[in-house]
Design a protein around this motif. Structure first.
Motif, mmCIF file in Angstrom:
data_model
loop_
_atom_site.group_PDB
_atom_site.id
_atom_site.type_symbol
_atom_site.label_atom_id
_atom_site.label_comp_id
_atom_site.label_asym_id
_atom_site.label_seq_id
_atom_site.Cartn_x
_atom_site.Cartn_y
_atom_site.Cartn_z
ATOM 1 N N LEU A 82 29.315 0.372 -16.412
ATOM 2 C CA LEU A 82 27.838 0.725 -16.256
ATOM 3 C C LEU A 82 27.278 1.738 -17.337
ATOM 4 N N ILE A 83 26.391 1.275 -17.994
ATOM 5 C CA ILE A 83 25.745 1.781 -19.281
ATOM 6 C C ILE A 83 24.274 2.514 -19.279
ATOM 7 N N ALA A 84 24.233 3.790 -19.437
ATOM 8 C CA ALA A 84 22.877 4.477 -19.199
ATOM 9 C C ALA A 84 22.246 4.407 -20.550
ATOM 10 N N ILE A 85 21.213 3.855 -20.792
ATOM 11 C CA ILE A 85 20.307 3.646 -21.962
ATOM 12 C C ILE A 85 19.239 4.621 -21.959
ATOM 13 N N ILE A 86 19.004 5.920 -22.818
ATOM 14 C CA ILE A 86 18.206 7.039 -22.626
ATOM 15 C C ILE A 86 17.075 6.164 -23.714
ATOM 16 N N LEU A 87 16.092 5.986 -23.397
ATOM 17 C CA LEU A 87 15.053 5.438 -24.489
ATOM 18 C C LEU A 87 14.534 6.323 -25.350
ATOM 19 N N ARG A 88 14.405 7.754 -24.694
ATOM 20 C CA ARG A 88 14.005 8.941 -25.595
ATOM 21 C C ARG A 88 14.890 10.021 -25.212
ATOM 22 N N LEU A 89 15.540 10.782 -26.172
ATOM 23 C CA LEU A 89 16.311 12.234 -25.794
ATOM 24 C C LEU A 89 15.244 13.169 -26.351
ATOM 25 N N THR A 90 14.940 13.847 -25.364
ATOM 26 C CA THR A 90 13.728 14.847 -25.608
ATOM 27 C C THR A 90 14.339 16.460 -25.122
ATOM 28 N N GLU A 91 13.470 17.399 -25.963
ATOM 29 C CA GLU A 91 13.667 18.868 -25.525
ATOM 30 C C GLU A 91 13.520 19.185 -24.242
ATOM 31 N N GLU A 92 12.338 18.787 -23.669
ATOM 32 C CA GLU A 92 11.815 19.141 -22.714
ATOM 33 C C GLU A 92 11.580 17.866 -21.487
ATOM 34 N N PRO A 93 11.954 18.037 -20.267
ATOM 35 C CA PRO A 93 11.667 16.844 -19.280
ATOM 36 C C PRO A 93 10.348 16.213 -19.568
ATOM 37 N N GLN A 94 9.972 15.001 -19.365
ATOM 38 C CA GLN A 94 8.971 14.170 -19.732
ATOM 39 C C GLN A 94 8.206 13.885 -18.198
ATOM 40 N N GLY A 95 6.920 13.909 -17.869
ATOM 41 C CA GLY A 95 6.447 13.451 -16.647
ATOM 42 C C GLY A 95 5.517 12.314 -17.053
ATOM 43 N N THR A 96 5.324 11.916 -18.074
ATOM 44 C CA THR A 96 4.273 10.639 -18.415
ATOM 45 C C THR A 96 5.005 9.749 -19.290
ATOM 46 N N VAL A 97 4.637 8.486 -19.438
ATOM 47 C CA VAL A 97 5.164 7.354 -19.957
ATOM 48 C C VAL A 97 4.182 7.103 -21.215
ATOM 49 N N SER A 98 4.876 7.035 -22.564
ATOM 50 C CA SER A 98 4.189 6.659 -23.533
ATOM 51 C C SER A 98 4.913 5.526 -24.061
ATOM 52 N N VAL A 99 4.902 5.309 -25.403
ATOM 53 C CA VAL A 99 5.426 4.310 -26.344
ATOM 54 C C VAL A 99 6.728 3.932 -25.759
ATOM 55 N N PHE A 100 7.315 2.726 -25.780
ATOM 56 C CA PHE A 100 8.804 2.505 -26.013
ATOM 57 C C PHE A 100 9.403 2.265 -27.205
ATOM 58 N N PRO A 101 10.440 2.911 -27.655
ATOM 59 C CA PRO A 101 11.025 2.666 -28.917
ATOM 60 C C PRO A 101 11.317 1.044 -29.233
ATOM 61 N N GLN A 102 10.836 0.424 -30.005
ATOM 62 C CA GLN A 102 11.100 -1.104 -30.002
ATOM 63 C C GLN A 102 12.499 -1.541 -30.519
ATOM 64 N N PHE A 103 12.938 -0.769 -31.289
ATOM 65 C CA PHE A 103 14.360 -1.113 -31.875
ATOM 66 C C PHE A 103 15.378 -1.048 -30.628
ATOM 67 N N VAL A 104 15.102 -0.179 -29.582
ATOM 68 C CA VAL A 104 16.104 0.159 -28.422
ATOM 69 C C VAL A 104 15.442 -1.116 -27.356
ATOM 70 N N LEU A 105 14.255 -1.689 -27.323
ATOM 71 C CA LEU A 105 13.990 -2.606 -26.603
ATOM 72 C C LEU A 105 14.744 -4.049 -27.071
ATOM 73 N N ASP A 106 14.634 -4.161 -28.488
ATOM 74 C CA ASP A 106 15.179 -5.138 -29.106
ATOM 75 C C ASP A 106 16.632 -5.215 -28.866
ATOM 76 N N ILE A 107 17.350 -4.386 -28.674
ATOM 77 C CA ILE A 107 18.735 -4.222 -28.472
ATOM 78 C C ILE A 107 19.068 -4.744 -27.026
ATOM 79 N N ILE A 108 18.041 -3.992 -26.039
ATOM 80 C CA ILE A 108 18.484 -4.391 -24.880
ATOM 81 C C ILE A 108 18.183 -5.920 -24.561
ATOM 82 N N GLU A 109 17.107 -6.378 -25.156
ATOM 83 C CA GLU A 109 16.935 -7.921 -25.043
ATOM 84 C C GLU A 109 18.094 -8.736 -25.370
ATOM 85 N N ALA A 110 18.760 -8.351 -26.540
ATOM 86 C CA ALA A 110 19.667 -9.221 -26.967
ATOM 87 C C ALA A 110 20.844 -9.207 -26.172
#
Length: 722
Positions: A82-110
């Motif tokens: 079971l693999i947990a992919i963290i799209l964004r590793l941040t300093e503070e917790p996030q409550g909103t959704v912004s842009v997805f890192p495209q290189f991560v999406l490409d890897i997931i898609e493949a």
């Protein structure tokens, strides 16, 4: 840690858990509490120290090439991990959704593997707590899986929004009443000014407001038996005390509109079943045509009827007893949740006013959301000059200051710009919340030094013209950000924000601001787009009806099941605003759904025509131009367009301007009506209902003078001559 939706995680086979954002602490919690051993992969890294990532054995997807990352993931999945992919590793917790890192999406898609959306809820701990409250719960929420055959990433954004909204809704703090929490928040700031009345120059500290409001609550409990209590007061010391006293007494305040006239208020009084109204002597004398109910109470007379000893005693107790003891002794309800807290009425600018009951949960959630929007800007003082019979004023200028918000300087009239500017300078106000119409008056009348203390200006209620924002920022050096809300959302849905403490133009300064949009969706809300005619769900990037879910969304109109049913679809509140969402989570609004006309089988947006005309006419007629396009009945086509404008313009000129911009002839108004000033709502935006009535009456009068054919022939002649 609670896991919600844990059943979606497979017990043995390999899969990807997709997590939008997490801190190192979040990942640690996730690993310790996961139902199975996890392998952690990290996408975009926004933390300073990356050594811990390598020490913990995390895979940094951005540090290796795509082929290596894909093969590594495939090997792990094939071995059942079971693999947990963290799209964004941040300093503070996030409550909103912004842009997805495209290189991560490409890897997931493949990888072509099962994908499971996950939301780690550690964001709200700074925005929901007050003294003596329990620590905010940390939860992990899991959404339904998607197979690799599901193309695109719209589903993932929707899933993150859904889980984020679900997370906020589950917090127990939102089940309490605004009265119960108000006692605690006021006790925390008992010696600090909460409200300063800019009109009367009176100040309410925490203990003063708490003590007097509890005294008023005792009187209300003994003397008013009905559940809803009316208030007809401008924002100020009296309105604050009365509204809080009503809530402390376990009743529901209904703030009536001071400006709409007797007919609209009669509808509101009848719908709300209010029998008692708190007002002031001056207002009662001024508004003699107001449909006063059986009983009116002048607030100054009521306060004067209390002995000084009694008031002193209540203030003394508010100072020395604990919050829990005070709330318990006075019977302030602790449980709120979905129970009605306040009742507001829509302005009626598009029809008869609708009763909007907002629950305790709605208000507490929206105040928490406002705090998150402004979390990077330390706002200490707010100018509270918006009317509290309007949701924007009610939440931001009344309940937010009471429930832990900034010190608020109130003023009774938002039109007295000179006096408001003096208050901003005198009290060193940080935040101005207003409307574009009022902002234009600041630009005209106020010298720059008066507003020097402001850190940010947020406008809503009507569309912000970019030129107006640019002119204001040029003159005052203060960023102007556009927000969006509806009464039914308590009201804030989104807002742009510029961080004034970051270098101008830097990413940190502007990353939450996109001119032309109304900002990113507030934390704790979810969104869908529905087709305007078929009501079919569309991609978030498509244009359609903006629809929302969240703890701040109301449950339905007062005693109006038909309009409630028409405003909801499968639990989604249909906002009646037409817009879309971009890939960074910014909302763009095109127009109101009610501001379309169907002409010749084509949906014609009024706002688009207004923008085109404003662009053309402002160059020749100045920025003060006011424009309203409305639809009026037409015997042949069912509906036609009329233009109301505050400048003298000929029909042929309007036709020429629109044709030059490529508009169809169907989109050209057939009637132009000159008014010195277009009718406005109390917040200064155009009252389209009254505009439509004016245009319809003009059309009937014109039909009496000449036939429609004659009018059209005359118009064609003028057009050809022009």
């Amino acid at each position: 840690m609670d896991w919600i939706g844990r059943e979606w995680i497979p017990s043995s086979q390999g899969a990807l858990l997709l997590i939008y954002a997490a801190t190192l602490e979040d990942i640690e919690y996730l690993e310790k509490n996961a139902p199975r051993k996890l392998v952690i992969a990290v996408g975009e890294i926004e933390i300073q120290d990356c050594k811990q990532l390598l020490e913990r054995g995390y895979l940094c997807l951005g540090k290796i090439n795509k082929e290596e990352a894909v093969q590594w993931l495939k090997d792990k999945i094939e071995s059942g991990e079971l693999i947990a992919i963290i799209l964004r590793l941040t300093e503070e917790p996030q409550g909103t959704v912004s842009v997805f890192p495209q290189f991560v999406l490409d890897i997931i898609e493949a990888t072509q593997s099962m994908r499971i959306p996950v939301w780690i809820d550690s964001f709200w701990k700074h925005f929901l707590t007050y003294s003596d409250s329990k620590p905010v719960a940390r939860r992990i929420l899991v959404g339904s899986p998607k197979s690799p055959n599901d193309t695109g990433w719209d589903w993932l954004r929707k899933s993150f929004y859904d889980l984020c909204a679900q997370a906020l809704s589950m917090h127990s703090e939102l089940e309490e009443s605004i009265g119960w929490q108000a006692v605690y928040y006021l006790k925390e700031r008992k010696n600090l000014p909460i409200f300063i009345d800019g009109y009367s120059q009176k100040t309410l500290t925490g203990k003063l407001l708490l003590g007097i409001a509890l005294k008023v609550a005792s009187w209300i409990s003994k003397n008013i038996h009905e559940q809803r209590v009316g208030v007809l007061l401008p924002i100020g010391v009296g309105a604050v005390i009365v509204n809080l006293g009503i809530v402390f007494a376990g009743k529901i305040p209904v703030n009536f509109n001071l400006t709409v006239g007797s007919a609209m208020n009669l509808v509101s009084i009848e719908k709300s079943k209010v029998k008692t109204v708190f007002t002031a002597k001056m207002i009662k004398e001024k508004l003699q045509d107001f449909p006063w109910p059986q009983r009116t109470i002048e607030i100054e007379s009521l306060l004067q009827s209390f002995s000084k000893l009694s008031l002193f005693f209540h203030i003394f107790l508010a100072d020395h007893l604990s919050a829990k003891t005070l709330a318990t002794l006075w019977g302030v309800p602790k449980v709120g949740g979905n129970r009605e807290a306040i009742l507001l009425f829509t302005s009626g600018s598009f029809g008869e006013p609708k009763g909007v009951p907002l629950s305790h949960k709605n208000i507490l959630a929206n105040i928490a959301q406002i705090k998150t929007i402004l979390s990077t800007i330390p706002i200490k003082k707010l100018l509270g000059a918006l009317p509290i019979f309007h949701s924007f004023g009610s939440t931001t200028c009344l309940w937010w200051p009471i429930l832990g918000g900034p010190q608020t300087v109130t003023y009774v009239n938002p039109l007295e710009i000179d006096k408001l500017a003096n208050l901003i300078e005198q009290h060193q106000i940080d935040l101005l919340i207003t409307t574009p119409t009022f902002l234009r008056q600041y630009l005209k009348k106020v010298p720059p030094e008066k507003l020097r203390s402001l850190k940010i200006v947020i406008v809503g209620s009507e569309k912000l013209q970019r030129q107006l924002a640019a002119d204001f920022e040029s003159k005052f050096g203060i960023p102007v950000c556009e927000g969006y809300g509806t009464t039914e959302a308590a009201p804030v849905i989104s807002s742009n924000v510029v961080d004034p403490f970051q270098p101008p133009g830097s990413i940190a300064n502007t990353k939450r601001n996109k001119p032309g949009s109304v900002g990113q969706l507030s934390a704790g809300m979810s969104i869908r787009i529905f087709d305007q005619e078929t009501r079919k769900e569309l991609p978030l990037s498509a244009r359609g009806i903006l629809s929302f879910k969240g703890a701040n969304i109301f449950n339905g109109y007062l005693d109006d099941p038909l309009r409630t049913a028409a405003s909801f679809q499968e639990g989604w509140y249909l906002s009646a605003d037409i817009g879309s969402l971009d890939n960074e989570g910014f909302i763009f609004i095109e127009d109101r759904a009610s501001r379309f006309s169907k002409i010749g089988g084509e949906m014609v947006p009024h706002g688009t025509i207004e923008e085109a005309l404003r662009k053309s006419l402002s160059q020749t007629h100045g920025e003060e131009i006011e424009i309203a396009i409305v639809g009026i009945p037409d015997l042949k086509k069912g509906e036609t367009l009329a233009l109301l404008i505050n400048k003298q313009v000929h029909n042929w000129q309007i036709r020429k301007y629109l044709l030059a911009q490529g508009f169809s002839r169907l989109w050209i108004p057939k009637q132009v009506i000159f008014l010195e000033s277009l009718p406005k709502t109390p917040l200064g935006k155009i009252d389209y209902l009254r505009c439509r009535l004016i245009a319809a009456n003009k059309a009937i009068y014109a039909d009496d003078q000449s036939s429609p054919k004659e009018s059209m022939d005359q118009e064609e002649d003028r057009s050809s001559q022009g």
